[in-house]
Design a protein around this motif. Structure first.
Motif, PDB file in Angstrom:
ATOM      1  N   GLY A  57     -90.538 -21.382  52.915  1.00 35.76           N
ATOM      2  CA  GLY A  57     -91.332 -22.303  53.732  1.00 35.76           C
ATOM      3  C   GLY A  57     -91.386 -23.679  53.091  1.00 35.76           C
ATOM      4  O   GLY A  57     -91.222 -24.698  53.773  1.00 35.76           O
ATOM      5  N   ASN A  58     -91.578 -23.715  51.771  1.00 40.05           N
ATOM      6  CA  ASN A  58     -91.611 -25.004  51.071  1.00 40.05           C
ATOM      7  C   ASN A  58     -90.283 -25.734  51.181  1.00 40.05           C
ATOM      8  O   ASN A  58     -90.251 -26.950  51.351  1.00 40.05           O
ATOM      9  N   THR A  59     -89.187 -24.976  51.053  1.00 38.72           N
ATOM     10  CA  THR A  59     -87.867 -25.594  51.166  1.00 38.72           C
ATOM     11  C   THR A  59     -87.698 -26.219  52.551  1.00 38.72           C
ATOM     12  O   THR A  59     -87.202 -27.336  52.685  1.00 38.72           O
ATOM     13  N   ILE A  60     -88.146 -25.493  53.583  1.00 37.90           N
ATOM     14  CA  ILE A  60     -88.028 -26.024  54.942  1.00 37.90           C
ATOM     15  C   ILE A  60     -88.890 -27.278  55.099  1.00 37.90           C
ATOM     16  O   ILE A  60     -88.452 -28.294  55.642  1.00 37.90           O
ATOM     17  N   ALA A  61     -90.128 -27.220  54.568  1.00 47.70           N
ATOM     18  CA  ALA A  61     -91.014 -28.385  54.650  1.00 47.70           C
ATOM     19  C   ALA A  61     -90.396 -29.570  53.914  1.00 47.70           C
ATOM     20  O   ALA A  61     -90.377 -30.703  54.425  1.00 47.70           O
ATOM     21  N   LEU A  62     -89.886 -29.297  52.732  1.00 42.75           N
ATOM     22  CA  LEU A  62     -89.268 -30.356  51.924  1.00 42.75           C
ATOM     23  C   LEU A  62     -88.089 -30.976  52.660  1.00 42.75           C
ATOM     24  O   LEU A  62     -87.949 -32.204  52.737  1.00 42.75           O
ATOM     25  N   THR A  63     -87.234 -30.105  53.236  1.00 39.61           N
ATOM     26  CA  THR A  63     -86.073 -30.599  53.966  1.00 39.61           C
ATOM     27  C   THR A  63     -86.510 -31.426  55.174  1.00 39.61           C
ATOM     28  O   THR A  63     -86.009 -32.532  55.388  1.00 39.61           O
ATOM     29  N   GLY A  64     -87.467 -30.890  55.942  1.00 38.46           N
ATOM     30  CA  GLY A  64     -87.909 -31.585  57.151  1.00 38.46           C
ATOM     31  C   GLY A  64     -88.518 -32.935  56.834  1.00 38.46           C
ATOM     32  O   GLY A  64     -88.153 -33.947  57.442  1.00 38.46           O
ATOM     33  N   LEU A  65     -89.419 -32.967  55.850  1.00 35.75           N
ATOM     34  CA  LEU A  65     -90.093 -34.221  55.519  1.00 35.75           C
ATOM     35  C   LEU A  65     -89.099 -35.255  55.008  1.00 35.75           C
ATOM     36  O   LEU A  65     -89.137 -36.417  55.413  1.00 35.75           O
ATOM     37  N   SER A  66     -88.193 -34.823  54.109  1.00 33.87           N
ATOM     38  CA  SER A  66     -87.283 -35.824  53.569  1.00 33.87           C
ATOM     39  C   SER A  66     -86.273 -36.265  54.631  1.00 33.87           C
ATOM     40  O   SER A  66     -85.812 -37.398  54.603  1.00 33.87           O
ATOM     41  N   TYR A  67     -85.993 -35.382  55.606  1.00 31.48           N
ATOM     42  CA  TYR A  67     -85.091 -35.778  56.696  1.00 31.48           C
ATOM     43  C   TYR A  67     -85.751 -36.860  57.546  1.00 31.48           C
ATOM     44  O   TYR A  67     -85.111 -37.858  57.890  1.00 31.48           O
TER      45      TYR A  67
ATOM     46  N   PRO B 115     -72.584 -36.328  62.672  1.00 33.68           N
ATOM     47  CA  PRO B 115     -72.912 -36.599  61.271  1.00 33.68           C
ATOM     48  C   PRO B 115     -74.389 -36.400  60.942  1.00 33.68           C
ATOM     49  O   PRO B 115     -74.720 -35.998  59.834  1.00 33.68           O
ATOM     50  N   LEU B 116     -75.273 -36.668  61.912  1.00 36.73           N
ATOM     51  CA  LEU B 116     -76.703 -36.448  61.649  1.00 36.73           C
ATOM     52  C   LEU B 116     -76.987 -34.980  61.370  1.00 36.73           C
ATOM     53  O   LEU B 116     -77.743 -34.637  60.466  1.00 36.73           O
ATOM     54  N   LEU B 117     -76.360 -34.100  62.147  1.00 40.12           N
ATOM     55  CA  LEU B 117     -76.558 -32.665  61.937  1.00 40.12           C
ATOM     56  C   LEU B 117     -75.952 -32.227  60.610  1.00 40.12           C
ATOM     57  O   LEU B 117     -76.537 -31.439  59.868  1.00 40.12           O
ATOM     58  N   ASN B 118     -74.769 -32.771  60.304  1.00 37.53           N
ATOM     59  CA  ASN B 118     -74.138 -32.451  59.020  1.00 37.53           C
ATOM     60  C   ASN B 118     -75.025 -32.853  57.853  1.00 37.53           C
ATOM     61  O   ASN B 118     -75.141 -32.139  56.866  1.00 37.53           O
ATOM     62  N   MET B 119     -75.655 -34.018  57.998  1.00 35.33           N
ATOM     63  CA  MET B 119     -76.528 -34.518  56.938  1.00 35.33           C
ATOM     64  C   MET B 119     -77.721 -33.592  56.722  1.00 35.33           C
ATOM     65  O   MET B 119     -78.208 -33.439  55.611  1.00 35.33           O
ATOM     66  N   LEU B 120     -78.198 -33.009  57.816  1.00 32.14           N
ATOM     67  CA  LEU B 120     -79.334 -32.094  57.694  1.00 32.14           C
ATOM     68  C   LEU B 120     -78.935 -30.867  56.867  1.00 32.14           C
ATOM     69  O   LEU B 120     -79.699 -30.405  56.012  1.00 32.14           O
ATOM     70  N   ILE B 121     -77.734 -30.360  57.097  1.00 35.56           N
ATOM     71  CA  ILE B 121     -77.255 -29.215  56.314  1.00 35.56           C
ATOM     72  C   ILE B 121     -77.138 -29.599  54.840  1.00 35.56           C
ATOM     73  O   ILE B 121     -77.568 -28.859  53.954  1.00 35.56           O
TER      74      ILE B 121
END
Lengths: 222, 226
Positions: free
Chosen positions: B23-33, B151-157
């Motif tokens: 959950g933290n990883t997802i939050a971290l990814t979402g916020l920094s995205y 590219p936006l989707l690639n960046m999310l990965i």
């Protein structure tokens, strides 16, 4: 001494020399992983153009796995995980294998699109005018393929150079490793990490300029 | 079967911790995205603006951040600012570091998207009587999205995977938890393989979707040019 500077230049120089020692290792790991990635990429791209369905599927699965697992996780599996199973690998070779395996997945796609960009009629035409397959490869296919593939491979190499920073986590003695060492012994965090960042920048920025030039050249050639 | 024993014995203890960490990883990814998207748009507009010094400053930022590893940036923010009296907690430092890093890459994506559209398109739309808003909605946006979306989707990965690096500044995310569990149970292979699997399960649907979108858009593009 120089009171204007916010840091001691002599100390900075001392740090820089130590970090440069790490930079040599960074370059070695980058070069090693690049070679592994190129070889893997070429082999898998060739398989992907082959007609063996299972082999193609195997390559696809490989690419998907190595695209979706973080490099750090893979390095930990290779270094700590394998050690637990009794297979001990030194940090630097583990780094080269790990980063190279991921790079192979990236470069497979690059090489494959490079192959596909060349119409197969080119080879046929070369054979039709009497070239041997070797000659067709040497004079027709290769010179064109290298121009298509070089910019993305260059971009990958720059990314790789920066990715090697995480190798410090398995204690391979590269720039970030020495930076962390210097910090624990001197507590000069700001200075050391600014120097480390500057060192990476000095290596990757010129490379990026070269790749940009290549890309421009390629665009004008198309 | 000896290998599976490690998972069976530790499962009850491991899975709640890994669930929280994921959950933290997802939050971290979402916020920094989100941070990276905002920063990317601002930087892209800055690079294209005509105000003096602004394009130069944006370009310098983009080139510098793209020239250094994300890890170096994270260390600079988390450890490097401490002597200057700026103390950031590891999660915020991770969001800021990853966002600053990805923002520089996204800026180039957005710039590419904006520049790829010939300004004649907008002029033509206005010439046939569209309002600027309509031109934007029906002419500019549909084309820009096609260029920018893959590219936006690639960046999310990439961001999702890069978030693992934040474990090195002890952000409480998946990789750090895996490291803890590995050292506590002396089962590094089990812990790291499981972490790898969790990352794979998160990234694989994203990357399949990205490829689907890429193919869809390529089909659309061909229809336009044909």
């Amino acid at each position: 001494m120089l009171e204007i500077l916010p840091f001691d230049p002599q100390q900075a120089l001392k740090f820089l020399l130590i970090l440069l020692k790490g930079a040599v290792m960074t370059v070695q790991i980058t070069a090693g992983s690049l070679v592994v990635a190129i070889v893997l990429g070429l082999v898998m791209a060739t398989i992907k153009t082959s007609r063996v369905r299972i082999a193609r599927l195997a390559v696809d699965i490989y690419i998907e796995i190595f695209r979706d697992v973080p490099a750090l996780t893979l390095l930990f599996i290779l270094y700590f995980g394998l050690a637990y199973l009794g297979v001990k690998i030194e940090p630097a070779p583990a780094a080269i294998v790990g980063l190279g395996a991921i790079g192979g997945a990236i470069l497979t796609e690059v090489f494959r699109s490079g192959f596909e960009a060349l119409h197969f009629g080119q080879r046929e035409a070369a054979l039709a005018v009497g070239m041997t397959p070797m000659m067709a490869m040497r004079y027709i296919i290769f010179p064109q393929a290298i121009r298509i593939v070089l910019p993305p491979v260059g971009n990958y190499a720059i990314g790789l150079l920066k990715d090697t920073a995480i190798v410090s986590a398995i204690a391979a003695p590269e720039i970030m490793f020495w930076a962390r060492n210097l910090v624990t012994s001197t507590f000069e965090t700001t200075l050391v990490y600014v120097l480390a960042a500057a060192l990476y920048f000095c290596m990757s920025f010129p490379l990026a300029q070269v790749v940009n030039k290549l890309e421009e050249k390629r665009r004008s050639w198309q | 079967m000896g290998f599976w024993q490690g998972y069976i014995q530790n499962w009850d203890y491991w899975w709640p911790q890994l669930a929280v960490a994921t959950g933290n990883t997802i939050a971290l990814t979402g916020l920094s995205y989100l941070f990276a998207l905002t920063l990317g748009i601002i930087l892209a507009l800055g690079r294209l603006s005509r105000i003096r010094f602004v394009p130069g400053i944006c370009r310098a930022y983009i080139e510098f951040v793209r020239g250094i590893p994300a890890l170096a940036l994270l260390f600079l923010i988390y450890f490097g600012l401490v002597p200057l009296g700026i103390i950031v907690d590891s999660f915020s430092a991770a969001v800021i570091g990853l966002g600053m890093n990805q923002g520089a890459y996204l800026a180039e994506v957005f710039r590419g998207g904006i520049e790829a559209l010939h300004k004649g398109q907008r002029e033509a739309a206005l010439a046939v009587g569209m309002t600027p808003a309509k031109a934007y909605r029906f002419i500019i946006m549909p084309q820009a999205v096609r260029i920018v979306l893959p590219p936006l989707l690639n960046m999310l990965i990439i961001l999702l995977k890069d978030s693992s690096v934040c474990s090195l500044i002890s952000t409480p995310e998946l990789m750090l938890r895996a490291k803890d569990l590995a050292s506590m149970s002396f089962l590094p292979m089990h812990a790291y393989l499981l972490a790898g699997l969790i990352y794979f399960l998160m990234a694989c649907p994203l990357s399949l979707m990205t490829r689907r979108v890429e193919q869809r858009l390529r089909r659309g593009m061909r229809r336009i040019t044909a």
